[in-house]
Design a protein around this motif. Structure first.
Motif, PDB file in Angstrom:
ATOM      1  N   LEU A 176     -70.907 -44.724  -9.098  1.00  0.00           N
ATOM      2  CA  LEU A 176     -71.264 -43.354  -8.720  1.00  0.00           C
ATOM      3  C   LEU A 176     -70.015 -42.478  -8.623  1.00  0.00           C
ATOM      4  N   SER A 177     -68.943 -43.032  -8.071  1.00  0.00           N
ATOM      5  CA  SER A 177     -67.679 -42.306  -7.971  1.00  0.00           C
ATOM      6  C   SER A 177     -67.175 -41.905  -9.360  1.00  0.00           C
ATOM      7  N   TRP A 178     -67.243 -42.830 -10.315  1.00  0.00           N
ATOM      8  CA  TRP A 178     -66.796 -42.551 -11.684  1.00  0.00           C
ATOM      9  C   TRP A 178     -67.616 -41.416 -12.299  1.00  0.00           C
ATOM     10  N   ILE A 179     -68.925 -41.429 -12.039  1.00  0.00           N
ATOM     11  CA  ILE A 179     -69.808 -40.380 -12.572  1.00  0.00           C
ATOM     12  C   ILE A 179     -69.416 -39.015 -12.011  1.00  0.00           C
ATOM     13  N   LEU A 180     -69.094 -38.966 -10.707  1.00  0.00           N
ATOM     14  CA  LEU A 180     -68.686 -37.696 -10.095  1.00  0.00           C
ATOM     15  C   LEU A 180     -67.412 -37.161 -10.737  1.00  0.00           C
ATOM     16  N   TYR A 181     -66.440 -38.049 -10.961  1.00  0.00           N
ATOM     17  CA  TYR A 181     -65.200 -37.602 -11.605  1.00  0.00           C
ATOM     18  C   TYR A 181     -65.456 -37.142 -13.043  1.00  0.00           C
ATOM     19  N   PHE A 182     -66.412 -37.778 -13.694  1.00  0.00           N
ATOM     20  CA  PHE A 182     -66.775 -37.368 -15.053  1.00  0.00           C
ATOM     21  C   PHE A 182     -67.348 -35.943 -15.062  1.00  0.00           C
ATOM     22  N   LEU A 183     -68.072 -35.597 -13.987  1.00  0.00           N
ATOM     23  CA  LEU A 183     -68.720 -34.284 -13.912  1.00  0.00           C
ATOM     24  C   LEU A 183     -67.794 -33.173 -13.408  1.00  0.00           C
ATOM     25  N   ILE A 184     -66.666 -33.537 -12.787  1.00  0.00           N
ATOM     26  CA  ILE A 184     -65.742 -32.528 -12.252  1.00  0.00           C
ATOM     27  C   ILE A 184     -65.087 -31.755 -13.401  1.00  0.00           C
ATOM     28  N   PRO A 185     -65.090 -30.413 -13.350  1.00  0.00           N
ATOM     29  CA  PRO A 185     -64.366 -29.630 -14.366  1.00  0.00           C
ATOM     30  C   PRO A 185     -62.885 -29.996 -14.363  1.00  0.00           C
ATOM     31  N   ASP A 186     -62.290 -30.036 -15.519  1.00  0.00           N
ATOM     32  CA  ASP A 186     -60.876 -30.400 -15.659  1.00  0.00           C
ATOM     33  C   ASP A 186     -59.997 -29.407 -14.905  1.00  0.00           C
ATOM     34  N   PRO A 187     -59.259 -29.869 -13.849  1.00  0.00           N
ATOM     35  CA  PRO A 187     -58.435 -28.951 -13.057  1.00  0.00           C
ATOM     36  C   PRO A 187     -57.325 -28.285 -13.855  1.00  0.00           C
ATOM     37  N   GLU A 188     -56.774 -28.983 -14.844  1.00  0.00           N
ATOM     38  CA  GLU A 188     -55.687 -28.405 -15.633  1.00  0.00           C
ATOM     39  C   GLU A 188     -56.197 -27.276 -16.529  1.00  0.00           C
ATOM     40  N   ALA A 189     -57.426 -27.455 -17.067  1.00  0.00           N
ATOM     41  CA  ALA A 189     -58.004 -26.403 -17.908  1.00  0.00           C
ATOM     42  C   ALA A 189     -58.274 -25.148 -17.087  1.00  0.00           C
ATOM     43  N   LEU A 190     -58.766 -25.341 -15.852  1.00  0.00           N
ATOM     44  CA  LEU A 190     -59.023 -24.194 -14.980  1.00  0.00           C
ATOM     45  C   LEU A 190     -57.727 -23.513 -14.577  1.00  0.00           C
ATOM     46  N   ALA A 191     -56.699 -24.318 -14.331  1.00  0.00           N
ATOM     47  CA  ALA A 191     -55.408 -23.757 -13.921  1.00  0.00           C
ATOM     48  C   ALA A 191     -54.811 -22.896 -15.037  1.00  0.00           C
ATOM     49  N   LYS A 192     -54.978 -23.355 -16.287  1.00  0.00           N
ATOM     50  CA  LYS A 192     -54.449 -22.588 -17.422  1.00  0.00           C
ATOM     51  C   LYS A 192     -55.198 -21.270 -17.592  1.00  0.00           C
ATOM     52  N   GLU A 193     -56.533 -21.332 -17.350  1.00  0.00           N
ATOM     53  CA  GLU A 193     -57.336 -20.115 -17.473  1.00  0.00           C
ATOM     54  C   GLU A 193     -56.974 -19.092 -16.413  1.00  0.00           C
ATOM     55  N   GLY A 194     -56.674 -19.611 -15.183  1.00  0.00           N
ATOM     56  CA  GLY A 194     -56.444 -18.694 -14.064  1.00  0.00           C
ATOM     57  C   GLY A 194     -55.014 -18.266 -13.876  1.00  0.00           C
ATOM     58  N   ASP A 195     -54.097 -18.878 -14.619  1.00  0.00           N
ATOM     59  CA  ASP A 195     -52.672 -18.586 -14.412  1.00  0.00           C
ATOM     60  C   ASP A 195     -52.104 -17.906 -15.644  1.00  0.00           C
ATOM     61  N   SER A 196     -52.024 -16.592 -15.602  1.00  0.00           N
ATOM     62  CA  SER A 196     -51.488 -15.842 -16.747  1.00  0.00           C
ATOM     63  C   SER A 196     -50.042 -15.450 -16.548  1.00  0.00           C
ATOM     64  N   ALA A 197     -49.519 -15.655 -15.321  1.00  0.00           N
ATOM     65  CA  ALA A 197     -48.137 -15.272 -15.019  1.00  0.00           C
ATOM     66  C   ALA A 197     -47.169 -16.256 -15.651  1.00  0.00           C
ATOM     67  N   PRO A 198     -46.062 -15.785 -16.203  1.00  0.00           N
ATOM     68  CA  PRO A 198     -45.082 -16.702 -16.799  1.00  0.00           C
ATOM     69  C   PRO A 198     -44.402 -17.539 -15.733  1.00  0.00           C
ATOM     70  N   LYS A 199     -44.144 -18.788 -16.044  1.00  0.00           N
ATOM     71  CA  LYS A 199     -43.477 -19.681 -15.095  1.00  0.00           C
ATOM     72  C   LYS A 199     -41.967 -19.498 -15.152  1.00  0.00           C
ATOM     73  N   LYS A 200     -41.358 -19.734 -14.034  1.00  0.00           N
ATOM     74  CA  LYS A 200     -39.901 -19.672 -13.971  1.00  0.00           C
ATOM     75  C   LYS A 200     -39.323 -20.943 -14.566  1.00  0.00           C
ATOM     76  N   SER A 201     -38.130 -20.789 -15.135  1.00  0.00           N
ATOM     77  CA  SER A 201     -37.495 -21.961 -15.727  1.00  0.00           C
ATOM     78  C   SER A 201     -37.182 -22.982 -14.643  1.00  0.00           C
TER      79      SER A 201
END
Length: 396
Positions: A176-201
């Motif tokens: 059941l735990s594995w199924i929940l992780y399978f259903l969780i939206p990818d955090p990295e994909a969401l972070a890329k969508e929400g972060d438009s500011a350039p990163k500092k070196s």
């Protein structure tokens, strides 16, 4: 808590639910230990070694899951490691070999470490440095953790041999735990969508090694995990083997401990918005030390229960609150959390093994007493962290 998108909300809810299951799965390590010792004829030293192997797996995956996520993505990484939960208990069910038992505990640790890494990373990304959100996450872990000893007691009340059914239950929870992780939206994909500011070196480098806060937080967590894993891994065995409590009451005390941890984490989540984090952490650390001494010195059942309640309530928010102090570092440096968690996890590896060795030669009471040293060191580190935060008021 405010969410920008429905995906963020779903990510938050599913991560919380998966962390609750992680609590059920993780606590089975200590709760099942007395049954495994009796049915498989294990001595204290070997029992301590396999509990430490669980922590070794935790350590490996805490670092490897974060590193592997750079290569294959965070979601694929957690799915790979989380599958080890169900596999570990299938090994326990299907094999009587001590080597397979050791491998099972190692695999359960691999799953636990990856789950901890993923959960803390995800919630910190959604709410950087927010102690309330992290305490809420760990409160969900507590809900699962206090549930398992009750389930185990219900399953074994007529016969101790029925502990094997708890293993089947754990396999189901692992799936059941594995199924929940399978259903969780990818955090990295969401972070890329929400972060438009350039990163500092240099944000993805190793500049955190120059930060005093990194060392203060890491070693506060190290000694806290020494104490936590030492107590949680050996508490039921300690009460049962010293005759202080009956086996069934010892299992119930594990649930009492986690109920109080849940209460403490909810209290800390509420109080973190009203009281400075450093003051909360110091109050918890003082209670942590005082109630551990109480627990060791008490011989009366009622006083033992009070000691467990106070200890669980005091220790509850130490881990997530300490993590919240380094939220800025985790956000700024992509590999900082893997290093913090990896180094800190050595504490949970060393202490159960040390307790087992001492118990084998001098008795379990002396083994548990060795935890006194680490709780006192941890209190000293919390004091140092307090002083640092008071001198550096800016957000780290």
């Amino acid at each position: 808590m405010h969410f920008k998108t429905s995906e963020e909300k779903r990510q938050f809810i599913f991560t919380y639910l998966a962390f609750m299951l992680n609590g059920i799965l993780a606590l089975s390590v200590g709760s099942l230990l007395p049954f495994l010792r009796e049915s498989r004829g294990l001595n204290y030293a070997f029992a301590g070694m396999i509990v430490s192997l669980h922590s070794v797996g935790n350590l490996i995956s805490s670092f490897a899951s974060g590193t592997l996520s750079v290569l294959i993505g965070r979601k694929k990484s957690i799915l790979l490691f989380n599958a080890c939960y169900a596999l570990s208990y299938l090994l326990i069910i299907c094999s009587n070999s001590p080597y397979m038992l050791a491998a099972a505990y190692l695999l359960s640790g691999l799953a636990r470490g990856a789950s901890s890494n993923f959960g803390n990373y995800t919630i910190n990304n959604l709410a950087p440095g927010k102690a309330g959100a992290l305490n809420g996450l760990h409160a969900m872990f507590s809900v699962g953790a206090f549930s398992f000893p009750i389930i185990l007691t219900l399953l074994t009340r007529t016969s101790a041999d029925r502990w094997i059914y708890a293993c089947y239950f754990i396999v189901a929870m692992g799936i059941l735990s594995w199924i929940l992780y399978f259903l969780i939206p990818d955090p990295e994909a969401l972070a890329k969508e929400g972060d438009s500011a350039p990163k500092k070196s240099g944000e993805n480098g190793f500049g955190f090694f120059r930060e005093p806060l990194f060392y203060l937080c890491t070693f506060t967590l190290f000694f806290y995990l020494c104490a936590e894993q030492g107590v949680i891994g050996w508490l039921i065995t300690y009460f049962g083997d010293t005759g202080l409590l009956s086996p069934s009451l010892s299992q119930l005390m594990a649930s009492v401990l986690w109920v109080m941890i849940l209460a403490g984490r909810l209290t800390t989540a509420w109080a973190s918005g009203k009281v400075k984090k450093e003051k909360l952490l110091l109050a918890m650390a003082v209670g942590f030390v005082c109630f551990f001494f109480w627990l060791l010195l008490c011989r009366n059942t009622i006083l033992i229960v009070i000691g467990i309640m106070g200890f669980g309530y005091s220790m509850a928010g130490i881990y997530p609150t300490t993590v919240s102090f380094c939220g800025g570092l985790i956000k700024k440096y992509s590999v900082a959390w893997s290093f913090i968690l990896t180094i800190a996890s050595f504490g949970s590896i060393l202490m159960p093994m040390i307790i087992g060795r001492i118990a084998e030669s001098a008795g379990i009471a002396y083994g548990m007493s060795s935890i006194v040293v680490v709780v006192l060191i941890d209190l000293g580190l919390v004091l140092a962290l307090n002083l640092y935060m008071r001198r550096n008021r800016e957000t780290v």
